[in-house]
Design a protein around this motif. Structure first.
Motif, PDB file in Angstrom:
ATOM      1  N   GLU A 161       9.784   3.895 -27.844  1.00  0.00           N
ATOM      2  CA  GLU A 161       9.932   5.316 -28.183  1.00  0.00           C
ATOM      3  C   GLU A 161      10.151   5.521 -29.678  1.00  0.00           C
ATOM      4  O   GLU A 161       9.575   6.423 -30.279  1.00  0.00           O
ATOM      5  N   ASP A 162      10.991   4.689 -30.283  1.00  0.00           N
ATOM      6  CA  ASP A 162      11.250   4.812 -31.717  1.00  0.00           C
ATOM      7  C   ASP A 162       9.989   4.548 -32.539  1.00  0.00           C
ATOM      8  O   ASP A 162       9.717   5.242 -33.516  1.00  0.00           O
TER       9      ASP A 162
ATOM     10  N   ASN B  97      -0.063   2.144 -26.733  1.00  0.00           N
ATOM     11  CA  ASN B  97      -0.906   2.891 -25.788  1.00  0.00           C
ATOM     12  C   ASN B  97      -1.446   1.964 -24.707  1.00  0.00           C
ATOM     13  O   ASN B  97      -1.488   2.325 -23.530  1.00  0.00           O
TER      14      ASN B  97
ATOM     15  N   LYS C 138      12.875  -2.666 -32.424  1.00  0.00           N
ATOM     16  CA  LYS C 138      12.859  -1.226 -32.148  1.00  0.00           C
ATOM     17  C   LYS C 138      12.318  -0.962 -30.743  1.00  0.00           C
ATOM     18  O   LYS C 138      11.515  -1.733 -30.212  1.00  0.00           O
ATOM     19  N   SER C 139      12.712   0.172 -30.180  1.00  0.00           N
ATOM     20  CA  SER C 139      12.193   0.578 -28.875  1.00  0.00           C
ATOM     21  C   SER C 139      10.793   1.139 -29.026  1.00  0.00           C
ATOM     22  O   SER C 139      10.402   1.602 -30.104  1.00  0.00           O
TER      23      SER C 139
ATOM     24  N   GLU D 170       6.865   4.864 -31.518  1.00  0.00           N
ATOM     25  CA  GLU D 170       5.893   5.943 -31.290  1.00  0.00           C
ATOM     26  C   GLU D 170       6.179   7.154 -32.172  1.00  0.00           C
ATOM     27  O   GLU D 170       5.260   7.875 -32.553  1.00  0.00           O
ATOM     28  N   LYS D 171       7.430   7.356 -32.527  1.00  0.00           N
ATOM     29  CA  LYS D 171       7.815   8.491 -33.365  1.00  0.00           C
ATOM     30  C   LYS D 171       7.596   8.239 -34.855  1.00  0.00           C
ATOM     31  O   LYS D 171       7.664   9.166 -35.658  1.00  0.00           O
ATOM     32  N   MET D 172       7.340   6.992 -35.229  1.00  0.00           N
ATOM     33  CA  MET D 172       7.185   6.660 -36.652  1.00  0.00           C
ATOM     34  C   MET D 172       5.949   7.316 -37.235  1.00  0.00           C
ATOM     35  O   MET D 172       4.888   7.314 -36.626  1.00  0.00           O
ATOM     36  N   SER D 173       6.104   7.830 -38.429  1.00  0.00           N
ATOM     37  CA  SER D 173       4.972   8.422 -39.144  1.00  0.00           C
ATOM     38  C   SER D 173       4.541   7.455 -40.241  1.00  0.00           C
ATOM     39  O   SER D 173       5.260   6.499 -40.562  1.00  0.00           O
TER      40      SER D 173
ATOM     41  N   LYS E  16       0.622   1.172 -32.767  1.00  0.00           N
ATOM     42  CA  LYS E  16       0.591   2.323 -31.853  1.00  0.00           C
ATOM     43  C   LYS E  16      -0.524   2.182 -30.821  1.00  0.00           C
ATOM     44  O   LYS E  16      -0.354   2.569 -29.667  1.00  0.00           O
TER      45      LYS E  16
END
Length: 143
Positions: free
Chosen positions: A85-86, A123, A82-83, A88-91, A119
């Protein structure tokens, strides 16, 4: 795929006893530690990225409860390929959807340790990229 309770317990136990992507990676781009000090769950994640920001290899080592270690094993399978960005969007729902809301809500910190640590690693990657960019700009202006 919805699992009944017995299948779910076997699935979690399998990830705990046979963790996927387990072990250190000496050539990791980022090594990130995470943990829940109150209950003794600890993981160290090793991430390697390709030039496009895709997580092309991830592994972990750790100790702690069955749920924290199994969920981290699951996360390594989910985020690999996964990228940034993908990911970082995961909940937390990414794990909750697998193990069920009932179990996830009884031990939310254990359940999300792997994703939280991934995550944190992302960062750290952003910080390293920013520092590198600043250093390049500094060198260019001094030339």
């Amino acid at each position: 795929m919805k699992m009944d309770r017995e299948e779910l317990m076997q699935f979690i136990l399998d990830h705990y006893e046979n963790p996927r992507n387990y072990g250190p990676r000496l050539d990791a781009d980022i090594v990130q530690k995470g943990g829940n000090p109150g209950c003794g769950d600890i993981v160290t994640l090793y991430l390697k990225f390709d030039i496009n920001g895709i997580i092309n290899d991830i592994s972990f080592e750790g100790e702690g409860c069955i749920l924290s270690q199994a969920a981290t094993s699951m996360i390594t399978e989910i985020v690999e390929g996964k990228s940034v960005e993908d990911v970082e969007k995961m909940s937390p729902d990414v794990i909750t959807d697998i193990i069920g809301k009932e179990l996830a809500m009884t031990r939310p910190r254990c359940t999300t340790l792997g994703l939280t640590t991934v995550k944190l690693a992302l960062n750290e990657r952003h910080k390293q990229e920013t520092i590198s960019q600043i250093e390049k700009e500094k060198e260019a202006s001094n030339s």
